[in-house]
Design a protein around this motif. Sequence first.
Motif, mmCIF file in Angstrom:
data_model
loop_
_atom_site.group_PDB
_atom_site.id
_atom_site.type_symbol
_atom_site.label_atom_id
_atom_site.label_comp_id
_atom_site.label_asym_id
_atom_site.label_seq_id
_atom_site.Cartn_x
_atom_site.Cartn_y
_atom_site.Cartn_z
ATOM 1 N N GLU A 111 57.087 83.068 50.508
ATOM 2 C CA GLU A 111 58.239 82.473 50.472
ATOM 3 C C GLU A 111 59.583 83.311 49.670
ATOM 4 O O GLU A 111 59.214 84.321 48.509
ATOM 5 N N VAL A 146 62.095 72.437 56.964
ATOM 6 C CA VAL A 146 61.440 72.731 55.622
ATOM 7 C C VAL A 146 62.398 73.639 54.897
ATOM 8 O O VAL A 146 61.798 74.467 53.735
ATOM 9 N N LYS A 149 62.156 74.360 50.985
ATOM 10 C CA LYS A 149 60.706 73.966 50.371
ATOM 11 C C LYS A 149 59.982 75.063 50.094
ATOM 12 O O LYS A 149 60.114 76.194 50.401
ATOM 13 N N THR A 150 59.010 74.958 49.092
ATOM 14 C CA THR A 150 58.312 76.103 48.735
ATOM 15 C C THR A 150 57.169 76.302 49.706
ATOM 16 O O THR A 150 56.900 75.531 50.606
ATOM 17 N N ASP A 153 54.604 73.327 49.550
ATOM 18 C CA ASP A 153 55.138 72.219 50.240
ATOM 19 C C ASP A 153 54.835 72.285 51.816
ATOM 20 O O ASP A 153 54.539 71.505 52.485
ATOM 21 N N THR A 154 55.268 73.493 52.125
ATOM 22 C CA THR A 154 55.172 73.851 53.503
ATOM 23 C C THR A 154 53.651 73.830 54.062
ATOM 24 O O THR A 154 53.413 73.265 55.162
#
Length: 463
Positions: A111, A146, A149-150, A153-154
């Motif tokens: 990320e 997405v 999103k972290t 989460d992804t």
Amino acid sequence: MNKNVKLLLIIILTAVISSGLTLTLAKPETIVQEKEVQQNPDFAKLVDTYEKLEQKYYQKTDKEKMVDGAINGMVESLGDPYSAYMNAEDSKSFNETISSSFEGIGAELQEIDGQVMIVSPIKGSPAEKAGLKPKDKIIKVNGKSVKGKTVNDTVALIRGEKGTPVKLGIERGGSQQLEFSITRDEIPIETVYTNVTDDNIGRIQVTTFSEKTAADFSKAVKNLEEKEVKGIVIDLRQNPGGLMDEAIKMSEMFIPEGKNILQVENKDGSREAYRSENKDPVTIPSAVVVDEGTASAGEIMAAALNESADIPLFGEKTFGKGTIQTAEQYKDGSSIKFTIAKWLTPGGTWVHKKGIEPGEKVSLPSYAKLPYLDPSKPLKPGDASKEVKTAQAFLNALGYRTEENGLFDPKMKEAVMNYQKDHDLKQTGIIEKDTAISMLTSLQELVKKNDTQMNKAIEALKK
């Protein structure tokens, strides 16, 4: 080297997309004991907020979610893409897949600035076969954005059972928008592959650093020594990292006693050198091949062999990840992973966000970086699109000449029919699923045959 290195070098805390949250890391050995916070004034505000919400919020609260959210918020406040909190469910899946196979698409993720990026697809995985590449940014999963999103989460959106499909929207090169339809599969954790060329040069590919990688690598080296090969090429391309202690063990096999393998810089600025204790290092002439997908523990090994064993590096600049993480688990099964130190090359260079420049810069042929050709989207005469232009580039690379103008014109139809004829496919002049898959496979074989980086390293060892 007799130091019991328990540091975990992680290229990404939630690295491999699977049915669980997986990464090739050793199981967390430290159990974090929950402490009473009432005596710590720094936590008074946190405790007060928790109690107010529990007592006065107009709906029933979920205590577990509130605590998880508080911990996750603290970890996210660090602004470190390599630190993360995982709840008990994700942590359990994470630990179960360390030394076994898992189900997923097989891609290492990171990320950065609110976007989830692919570091590297795993060798032989659905992600690699589909054409995902390092630095591809995931912008959609099954049609849903997405953005922001972290990684956790992804991954939760992407993971699923073997045989089920998932669609990924990808941004490549800052502007190109692509869509991949990928079928999840079982991903075996096999990390070392070896073979011998016709010129008697041994090749060892290391795809990641997991619990058994050093042992498998040692067996591969000994096997090549017994075969009396003229040289060894260690292929670290697309290797996103993994366990630091495995990389150290493998590097030490080639590094003479007393020389640095790496240095670790702690929070207070103090440094500790990890030195080789090997009195009988491998003496077979060797070379290392790297690229932009070589990261973390892969970079540790590349730098160690280059600086302390005078082994040349071939290929392209590496990813640039120079931090070390540790994993600690709570009694409820959840865990946190966070950065604890920097790692430096034997000579003291921090490669973070810089990467390692190989002494012999070699690029793959341009067609090795062609965009993905999606088999789920038929292309037919009269079509005009970026996908048509990609197909034209594929045809040209494979020897079927056509204009790369993005228009499916009569010349392109002729090229497609010639390709279909030569590959025993139905001659429709349309690029449907079977033809697209065949073209993808043919291009992969062509890239493998014309592996300029590997060939350059082999030629150097033959001299």
